[in-house]
Design a protein around this motif. Structure first.
Motif, PDB file in Angstrom:
ATOM      1  N   ARG A  61      -6.701  28.308   0.382  1.00 36.17           N
ATOM      2  CA  ARG A  61      -5.821  27.372  -0.530  1.00 36.17           C
ATOM      3  C   ARG A  61      -6.693  26.245  -0.917  1.00 36.17           C
ATOM      4  N   ILE A  62      -6.954  25.665   0.468  1.00 37.20           N
ATOM      5  CA  ILE A  62      -7.835  24.423   0.247  1.00 37.20           C
ATOM      6  C   ILE A  62      -8.981  24.418  -0.971  1.00 37.20           C
ATOM      7  N   GLU A  63      -9.704  25.580  -0.706  1.00 43.46           N
ATOM      8  CA  GLU A  63     -10.936  25.559  -1.407  1.00 43.46           C
ATOM      9  C   GLU A  63     -10.585  25.839  -2.941  1.00 43.46           C
ATOM     10  N   LEU A  64      -9.527  26.714  -3.063  1.00 51.94           N
ATOM     11  CA  LEU A  64      -8.993  26.742  -4.613  1.00 51.94           C
ATOM     12  C   LEU A  64      -8.522  25.556  -5.273  1.00 51.94           C
ATOM     13  N   ILE A  65      -7.768  24.695  -4.334  1.00 49.19           N
ATOM     14  CA  ILE A  65      -7.309  23.624  -5.138  1.00 49.19           C
ATOM     15  C   ILE A  65      -8.430  22.558  -5.257  1.00 49.19           C
ATOM     16  N   VAL A  66      -9.384  22.624  -4.662  1.00 46.12           N
ATOM     17  CA  VAL A  66     -10.551  21.713  -4.730  1.00 46.12           C
ATOM     18  C   VAL A  66     -11.207  22.195  -6.137  1.00 46.12           C
ATOM     19  N   LEU A  67     -11.508  23.483  -6.442  1.00 43.71           N
ATOM     20  CA  LEU A  67     -11.922  23.892  -7.613  1.00 43.71           C
ATOM     21  C   LEU A  67     -10.963  23.530  -8.819  1.00 43.71           C
ATOM     22  N   ILE A  68      -9.690  23.796  -8.759  1.00 38.54           N
ATOM     23  CA  ILE A  68      -8.749  23.524  -9.852  1.00 38.54           C
ATOM     24  C   ILE A  68      -8.615  22.007 -10.237  1.00 38.54           C
ATOM     25  N   LYS A  69      -8.924  21.168  -9.110  1.00 41.39           N
ATOM     26  CA  LYS A  69      -8.887  19.673  -9.480  1.00 41.39           C
ATOM     27  C   LYS A  69     -10.007  19.423  -9.806  1.00 41.39           C
ATOM     28  N   GLY A  70     -11.248  19.621  -9.473  1.00 44.48           N
ATOM     29  CA  GLY A  70     -12.747  19.235  -9.780  1.00 44.48           C
ATOM     30  C   GLY A  70     -13.038  19.860 -11.182  1.00 44.48           C
ATOM     31  N   CYS A  71     -12.695  21.073 -11.597  1.00 43.17           N
ATOM     32  CA  CYS A  71     -13.119  21.417 -12.802  1.00 43.17           C
ATOM     33  C   CYS A  71     -12.187  21.445 -13.835  1.00 43.17           C
ATOM     34  N   ARG A  72     -12.029  20.280 -14.483  1.00 39.31           N
ATOM     35  CA  ARG A  72     -10.833  20.123 -15.237  1.00 39.31           C
ATOM     36  C   ARG A  72     -11.098  20.845 -16.681  1.00 39.31           C
ATOM     37  N   GLU A  73     -12.178  21.340 -16.891  1.00 38.11           N
ATOM     38  CA  GLU A  73     -12.389  21.867 -18.168  1.00 38.11           C
ATOM     39  C   GLU A  73     -12.590  23.203 -18.124  1.00 38.11           C
ATOM     40  N   LEU A  74     -11.791  23.901 -17.176  1.00 39.39           N
ATOM     41  CA  LEU A  74     -11.857  25.442 -16.917  1.00 39.39           C
ATOM     42  C   LEU A  74     -10.885  25.932 -18.167  1.00 39.39           C
ATOM     43  N   LYS A  75     -11.337  27.022 -18.643  1.00 32.97           N
ATOM     44  CA  LYS A  75     -10.453  27.788 -19.892  1.00 32.97           C
ATOM     45  C   LYS A  75     -10.025  29.066 -18.933  1.00 32.97           C
ATOM     46  N   ILE A  76     -10.892  29.751 -18.303  1.00 31.28           N
ATOM     47  CA  ILE A  76     -10.525  30.811 -17.859  1.00 31.28           C
ATOM     48  C   ILE A  76     -10.924  30.696 -16.032  1.00 31.28           C
ATOM     49  N   LEU A  77     -10.092  30.960 -15.151  1.00 27.57           N
ATOM     50  CA  LEU A  77     -10.249  31.065 -13.894  1.00 27.57           C
ATOM     51  C   LEU A  77      -9.637  32.546 -13.303  1.00 27.57           C
ATOM     52  N   ASP A  78     -10.722  33.293 -12.755  1.00 28.73           N
ATOM     53  CA  ASP A  78     -10.219  34.551 -12.425  1.00 28.73           C
ATOM     54  C   ASP A  78     -10.502  34.601 -11.149  1.00 28.73           C
ATOM     55  N   VAL A  79      -9.166  34.577 -10.342  1.00 27.92           N
ATOM     56  CA  VAL A  79      -9.137  34.637  -8.722  1.00 27.92           C
ATOM     57  C   VAL A  79      -8.301  35.773  -8.418  1.00 27.92           C
ATOM     58  N   ARG A  80      -8.389  37.042  -8.932  1.00 32.42           N
ATOM     59  CA  ARG A  80      -7.494  38.172  -8.761  1.00 32.42           C
ATOM     60  C   ARG A  80      -8.090  38.757  -7.545  1.00 32.42           C
ATOM     61  N   ASP A  81      -7.430  39.576  -6.762  1.00 31.85           N
ATOM     62  CA  ASP A  81      -7.426  40.331  -5.675  1.00 31.85           C
ATOM     63  C   ASP A  81      -8.325  39.617  -4.582  1.00 31.85           C
ATOM     64  N   CYS A  82      -8.099  38.235  -4.246  1.00 35.70           N
ATOM     65  CA  CYS A  82      -8.918  37.424  -3.304  1.00 35.70           C
ATOM     66  C   CYS A  82      -8.146  37.355  -2.057  1.00 35.70           C
ATOM     67  N   LEU A  83      -8.650  36.907  -1.031  1.00 33.48           N
ATOM     68  CA  LEU A  83      -8.001  36.802   0.451  1.00 33.48           C
ATOM     69  C   LEU A  83      -7.915  35.339   0.571  1.00 33.48           C
ATOM     70  N   GLY A  84      -6.930  34.738   1.065  1.00 34.29           N
ATOM     71  CA  GLY A  84      -6.646  33.406   1.579  1.00 34.29           C
ATOM     72  C   GLY A  84      -5.904  32.703   1.040  1.00 34.29           C
ATOM     73  N   PHE A  85      -5.149  33.072  -0.041  1.00 37.30           N
ATOM     74  CA  PHE A  85      -3.746  32.525  -0.726  1.00 37.30           C
ATOM     75  C   PHE A  85      -3.080  33.675  -1.198  1.00 37.30           C
ATOM     76  N   THR A  86      -1.616  33.532  -1.604  1.00 39.25           N
ATOM     77  CA  THR A  86      -0.874  34.325  -2.241  1.00 39.25           C
ATOM     78  C   THR A  86      -0.761  34.087  -3.849  1.00 39.25           C
ATOM     79  N   GLU A  87      -0.740  35.298  -4.374  1.00 39.58           N
ATOM     80  CA  GLU A  87      -0.420  35.239  -5.994  1.00 39.58           C
ATOM     81  C   GLU A  87       0.667  34.491  -6.411  1.00 39.58           C
ATOM     82  N   GLY A  88       1.767  34.342  -5.652  1.00 37.64           N
ATOM     83  CA  GLY A  88       2.891  33.720  -5.866  1.00 37.64           C
ATOM     84  C   GLY A  88       2.972  32.364  -5.350  1.00 37.64           C
ATOM     85  N   ASP A  89       1.856  31.578  -4.924  1.00 39.22           N
ATOM     86  CA  ASP A  89       1.826  30.310  -4.735  1.00 39.22           C
ATOM     87  C   ASP A  89       2.139  29.296  -5.870  1.00 39.22           C
TER      88      ASP A  89
END
Length: 263
Positions: free
Chosen positions: A197-225
Protein backbone atom coordinates in the motif's frame (compact mmCIF):
# COMPACT_ATOMS: atom_id res chain seq x y z
CA UNK A 1 16.71 -17.23 -67.72
CA UNK A 2 13.39 -17.53 -65.91
CA UNK A 3 10.63 -17.69 -68.56
CA UNK A 4 8.68 -15.00 -66.70
CA UNK A 5 11.54 -12.55 -67.27
CA UNK A 6 11.47 -13.07 -71.03
CA UNK A 7 8.27 -11.05 -71.25
CA UNK A 8 9.60 -8.17 -69.14
CA UNK A 9 10.91 -4.92 -70.51
CA UNK A 10 14.49 -3.89 -69.74
CA UNK A 11 13.22 -1.44 -67.10
CA UNK A 12 11.10 -4.14 -65.50
CA UNK A 13 14.07 -6.51 -65.45
CA UNK A 14 16.19 -3.92 -63.68
CA UNK A 15 13.40 -3.52 -61.12
CA UNK A 16 13.18 -7.28 -60.61
CA UNK A 17 16.92 -7.40 -59.88
CA UNK A 18 16.67 -4.99 -56.95
CA UNK A 19 17.59 -6.19 -53.50
CA UNK A 20 16.38 -5.25 -50.04
CA UNK A 21 19.38 -2.94 -49.87
CA UNK A 22 17.86 -0.87 -52.68
CA UNK A 23 14.71 0.01 -50.72
CA UNK A 24 14.07 3.77 -50.51
CA UNK A 25 15.10 5.06 -47.10
CA UNK A 26 11.60 6.22 -46.12
CA UNK A 27 10.18 2.77 -46.89
CA UNK A 28 13.00 1.08 -45.00
CA UNK A 29 12.45 3.29 -41.97
CA UNK A 30 8.76 2.49 -42.06
CA UNK A 31 9.66 -1.20 -41.80
CA UNK A 32 12.34 -0.80 -39.14
CA UNK A 33 10.07 1.26 -36.92
CA UNK A 34 7.80 -1.80 -36.70
CA UNK A 35 10.19 -4.74 -36.34
CA UNK A 36 10.73 -4.50 -32.58
CA UNK A 37 13.61 -3.82 -30.22
CA UNK A 38 15.03 -7.35 -30.31
CA UNK A 39 15.35 -7.31 -34.11
CA UNK A 40 16.83 -3.80 -34.13
CA UNK A 41 19.52 -4.85 -31.70
CA UNK A 42 20.46 -8.28 -33.01
CA UNK A 43 19.32 -8.93 -36.56
CA UNK A 44 18.92 -5.73 -38.56
CA UNK A 45 22.57 -4.59 -38.12
CA UNK A 46 23.74 -7.87 -39.64
CA UNK A 47 21.70 -7.62 -42.86
CA UNK A 48 23.80 -5.01 -44.62
CA UNK A 49 25.43 -1.64 -44.04
CA UNK A 50 22.52 0.37 -45.37
CA UNK A 51 20.08 -1.37 -43.02
CA UNK A 52 22.43 -0.80 -40.10
CA UNK A 53 22.71 2.91 -40.91
CA UNK A 54 18.94 3.19 -41.28
CA UNK A 55 18.39 1.42 -37.94
CA UNK A 56 20.27 4.24 -36.20
CA UNK A 57 17.40 6.63 -36.90
CA UNK A 58 16.00 7.86 -33.58
CA UNK A 59 12.41 7.16 -34.71
CA UNK A 60 13.14 3.40 -34.54
CA UNK A 61 13.81 3.59 -30.81
CA UNK A 62 10.80 5.46 -29.46
CA UNK A 63 9.17 2.30 -28.10
CA UNK A 64 11.55 -0.14 -26.43
CA UNK A 65 9.91 -3.48 -25.72
CA UNK A 66 12.12 -6.18 -24.25
CA UNK A 67 10.83 -9.77 -23.88
CA UNK A 68 9.86 -11.43 -20.61
CA UNK A 69 12.72 -12.72 -18.50
CA UNK A 70 11.54 -16.31 -18.40
CA UNK A 71 9.25 -18.85 -19.92
CA UNK A 72 6.07 -19.41 -17.91
CA UNK A 73 6.70 -21.51 -14.84
CA UNK A 74 10.48 -21.33 -15.02
CA UNK A 75 12.41 -21.28 -11.76
CA UNK A 76 14.56 -18.17 -11.37
CA UNK A 77 17.18 -17.00 -8.95
CA UNK A 78 16.68 -13.26 -8.36
CA UNK A 79 20.17 -12.78 -6.95
CA UNK A 80 21.91 -14.59 -9.79
CA UNK A 81 19.81 -14.04 -12.92
CA UNK A 82 20.07 -15.37 -15.61
CA UNK A 83 20.05 -19.08 -14.75
CA UNK A 84 21.28 -20.68 -17.96
CA UNK A 85 24.98 -20.78 -18.74
CA UNK A 86 24.70 -20.25 -22.46
CA UNK A 87 22.14 -18.82 -24.82
CA UNK A 88 22.04 -22.07 -26.77
CA UNK A 89 20.39 -23.68 -23.74
CA UNK A 90 17.07 -22.00 -24.50
CA UNK A 91 16.12 -21.12 -28.05
CA UNK A 92 13.29 -18.88 -26.89
CA UNK A 93 12.68 -15.16 -26.95
CA UNK A 94 13.22 -14.79 -23.22
CA UNK A 95 15.19 -11.84 -21.91
CA UNK A 96 17.93 -14.25 -20.81
CA UNK A 97 18.28 -15.58 -24.35
CA UNK A 98 18.25 -12.12 -25.94
CA UNK A 99 20.96 -10.57 -23.78
CA UNK A 100 23.20 -13.63 -23.95
CA UNK A 101 22.89 -13.85 -27.71
CA UNK A 102 23.55 -10.13 -28.04
CA UNK A 103 26.71 -10.45 -25.95
CA UNK A 104 27.90 -13.39 -28.04
CA UNK A 105 27.08 -11.80 -31.42
CA UNK A 106 28.97 -8.61 -30.62
CA UNK A 107 31.86 -10.17 -28.73
CA UNK A 108 31.05 -8.84 -25.27
CA UNK A 109 32.56 -10.87 -22.44
CA UNK A 110 29.65 -12.06 -20.28
CA UNK A 111 31.34 -11.11 -17.02
CA UNK A 112 31.44 -7.51 -18.30
CA UNK A 113 27.84 -7.43 -19.44
CA UNK A 114 25.41 -5.27 -17.44
CA UNK A 115 21.67 -5.20 -18.03
CA UNK A 116 21.43 -1.51 -17.12
CA UNK A 117 24.09 -0.57 -19.68
CA UNK A 118 22.39 -2.73 -22.30
CA UNK A 119 19.05 -0.96 -21.83
CA UNK A 120 20.67 2.48 -21.62
CA UNK A 121 22.43 1.72 -24.91
CA UNK A 122 19.05 1.16 -26.55
CA UNK A 123 17.68 4.34 -24.98
CA UNK A 124 20.65 6.31 -26.33
CA UNK A 125 19.82 5.18 -29.86
CA UNK A 126 16.65 7.28 -29.62
CA UNK A 127 18.70 10.45 -29.13
CA UNK A 128 16.37 11.46 -26.34
CA UNK A 129 13.22 10.31 -28.10
CA UNK A 130 12.30 7.17 -26.12
CA UNK A 131 8.65 7.44 -25.07
CA UNK A 132 7.86 3.94 -23.81
CA UNK A 133 9.87 1.21 -22.10
CA UNK A 134 8.85 -2.33 -21.30
CA UNK A 135 11.36 -4.28 -19.24
CA UNK A 136 11.14 -7.61 -17.39
CA UNK A 137 10.17 -7.41 -13.75
CA UNK A 138 13.39 -9.24 -12.87
CA UNK A 139 15.22 -5.94 -13.38
CA UNK A 140 13.59 -4.71 -10.17
CA UNK A 141 15.39 -7.41 -8.17
CA UNK A 142 18.76 -5.75 -8.75
CA UNK A 143 19.81 -2.99 -6.41
CA UNK A 144 20.38 0.18 -8.43
CA UNK A 145 19.62 -1.44 -11.83
CA UNK A 146 16.27 0.26 -12.35
CA UNK A 147 17.49 3.39 -10.61
CA UNK A 148 20.26 3.74 -13.21
CA UNK A 149 17.82 3.12 -16.06
CA UNK A 150 15.16 5.52 -14.76
CA UNK A 151 17.69 8.22 -13.94
CA UNK A 152 19.13 7.93 -17.46
CA UNK A 153 15.68 8.20 -19.04
CA UNK A 154 14.67 11.09 -16.80
CA UNK A 155 17.80 13.00 -17.70
CA UNK A 156 17.71 12.35 -21.45
CA UNK A 157 14.14 11.61 -22.58
CA UNK A 158 11.86 14.55 -21.86
CA UNK A 159 8.96 13.02 -23.74
CA UNK A 160 8.97 9.71 -21.87
CA UNK A 161 5.38 8.65 -21.16
CA UNK A 162 5.09 4.97 -20.36
CA UNK A 163 6.70 2.25 -18.23
CA UNK A 164 5.67 -1.41 -18.28
CA UNK A 165 7.23 -3.73 -15.71
CA UNK A 166 4.96 -6.62 -14.79
CA UNK A 167 5.98 -9.13 -12.09
CA UNK A 168 8.25 -6.52 -10.53
CA UNK A 169 9.29 -6.32 -6.90
CA UNK A 170 8.36 -2.73 -6.05
CA UNK A 171 9.84 -1.54 -2.78
CA UNK A 172 9.79 2.01 -1.45
CA UNK A 173 13.09 2.84 -3.13
CA UNK A 174 11.85 1.82 -6.59
CA UNK A 175 8.56 3.65 -6.13
CA UNK A 176 10.41 6.80 -5.10
CA UNK A 177 12.81 6.44 -8.04
CA UNK A 178 9.90 6.29 -10.49
CA UNK A 179 8.43 9.43 -8.94
CA UNK A 180 11.79 11.18 -8.84
CA UNK A 181 13.02 10.46 -12.36
CA UNK A 182 9.89 10.01 -14.51
CA UNK A 183 7.05 11.79 -12.64
CA UNK A 184 5.48 12.84 -15.93
CA UNK A 185 4.57 9.33 -17.07
CA UNK A 186 1.03 8.81 -18.31
CA UNK A 187 1.02 5.01 -18.48
CA UNK A 188 2.33 2.67 -15.77
CA UNK A 189 1.81 -1.09 -15.76
CA UNK A 190 2.90 -3.10 -12.73
CA UNK A 191 0.54 -6.01 -13.24
CA UNK A 192 1.31 -9.06 -11.08
CA UNK A 193 3.85 -7.08 -9.08
CA UNK A 194 4.63 -7.42 -5.42
CA UNK A 195 3.83 -3.92 -4.19
CA UNK A 196 2.49 -2.75 -0.84
CA UNK A 197 0.00 0.00 0.00
CA UNK A 198 2.72 2.45 0.95
CA UNK A 199 4.58 2.01 -2.34
CA UNK A 200 1.39 2.29 -4.37
CA UNK A 201 0.35 5.46 -2.56
CA UNK A 202 3.80 6.94 -3.26
CA UNK A 203 3.27 6.31 -6.98
CA UNK A 204 -0.27 7.66 -7.08
CA UNK A 205 0.65 10.84 -5.22
CA UNK A 206 3.91 11.39 -7.10
CA UNK A 207 2.86 10.66 -10.70
CA UNK A 208 0.04 13.14 -11.06
CA UNK A 209 -0.19 12.93 -14.85
CA UNK A 210 -1.09 9.24 -14.94
CA UNK A 211 -3.91 8.39 -17.32
CA UNK A 212 -3.57 4.61 -17.03
CA UNK A 213 -2.37 2.69 -13.96
CA UNK A 214 -2.52 -1.10 -14.16
CA UNK A 215 -1.88 -2.85 -10.84
CA UNK A 216 -4.14 -5.83 -11.37
CA UNK A 217 -3.39 -9.16 -9.69
CA UNK A 218 -0.75 -7.62 -7.44
CA UNK A 219 0.26 -8.79 -3.97
CA UNK A 220 0.46 -6.30 -1.12
CA UNK A 221 -2.91 -4.50 -1.08
CA UNK A 222 -6.55 -5.37 -1.68
CA UNK A 223 -8.58 -4.45 -4.72
CA UNK A 224 -11.30 -3.05 -2.45
CA UNK A 225 -9.03 -0.58 -0.64
CA UNK A 226 -11.17 2.57 -0.50
CA UNK A 227 -8.35 4.92 0.40
CA UNK A 228 -6.30 3.85 -2.58
CA UNK A 229 -9.33 4.05 -4.88
CA UNK A 230 -10.01 7.59 -3.69
CA UNK A 231 -6.39 8.68 -4.09
CA UNK A 232 -6.40 7.31 -7.64
CA UNK A 233 -9.77 8.76 -8.62
CA UNK A 234 -8.08 11.32 -10.89
CA UNK A 235 -6.59 8.54 -13.04
CA UNK A 236 -8.64 7.81 -16.16
CA UNK A 237 -8.12 4.04 -16.08
CA UNK A 238 -7.14 2.75 -12.65
CA UNK A 239 -7.15 -1.05 -12.66
CA UNK A 240 -6.50 -3.03 -9.49
CA UNK A 241 -8.85 -6.00 -9.85
CA UNK A 242 -7.56 -9.25 -8.42
CA UNK A 243 -5.01 -7.63 -6.12
CA UNK A 244 -4.81 -8.90 -2.55
CA UNK A 245 -2.71 -8.92 0.57
CA UNK A 246 0.52 -10.87 0.53
CA UNK A 247 0.45 -14.44 1.86
CA UNK A 248 3.48 -16.58 2.52
CA UNK A 249 2.22 -19.35 0.28
CA UNK A 250 2.27 -16.96 -2.70
CA UNK A 251 6.00 -17.60 -2.82
CA UNK A 252 7.06 -21.15 -3.61
CA UNK A 253 10.34 -21.32 -1.75
CA UNK A 254 12.63 -24.26 -2.05
CA UNK A 255 16.06 -23.51 -0.58
CA UNK A 256 15.54 -19.85 -1.42
CA UNK A 257 14.37 -20.39 -5.01
CA UNK A 258 11.34 -18.42 -6.14
CA UNK A 259 8.95 -19.57 -8.85
CA UNK A 260 6.87 -17.09 -10.81
CA UNK A 261 4.53 -17.17 -13.78
CA UNK A 262 5.14 -14.56 -16.49
CA UNK A 263 2.41 -13.15 -18.73
Amino acid sequence: MDHHLLNLSAADRRTSDRTWEDLPKDCLLNILERVGTESLLMFVPLVCKSWYRASLASSCWKRLVFPAEIEKGTVIYPWNFPVSTSYEDDQSTSFDYVIRRYAKEFGIEWSRFYVSKFIKFAVNRSQGGTQFLKVPGICSHYMNEMREILEHIGRNCRGFEGLHMSHALVDVDLAEDIVKYVPQIKYLCLKNAKIGRIELIVLIKGCRELKILDVRDCLGFTEGDREIAELGSHIGEFMMEGSRQFRIRDWVEVAGVVQVDED
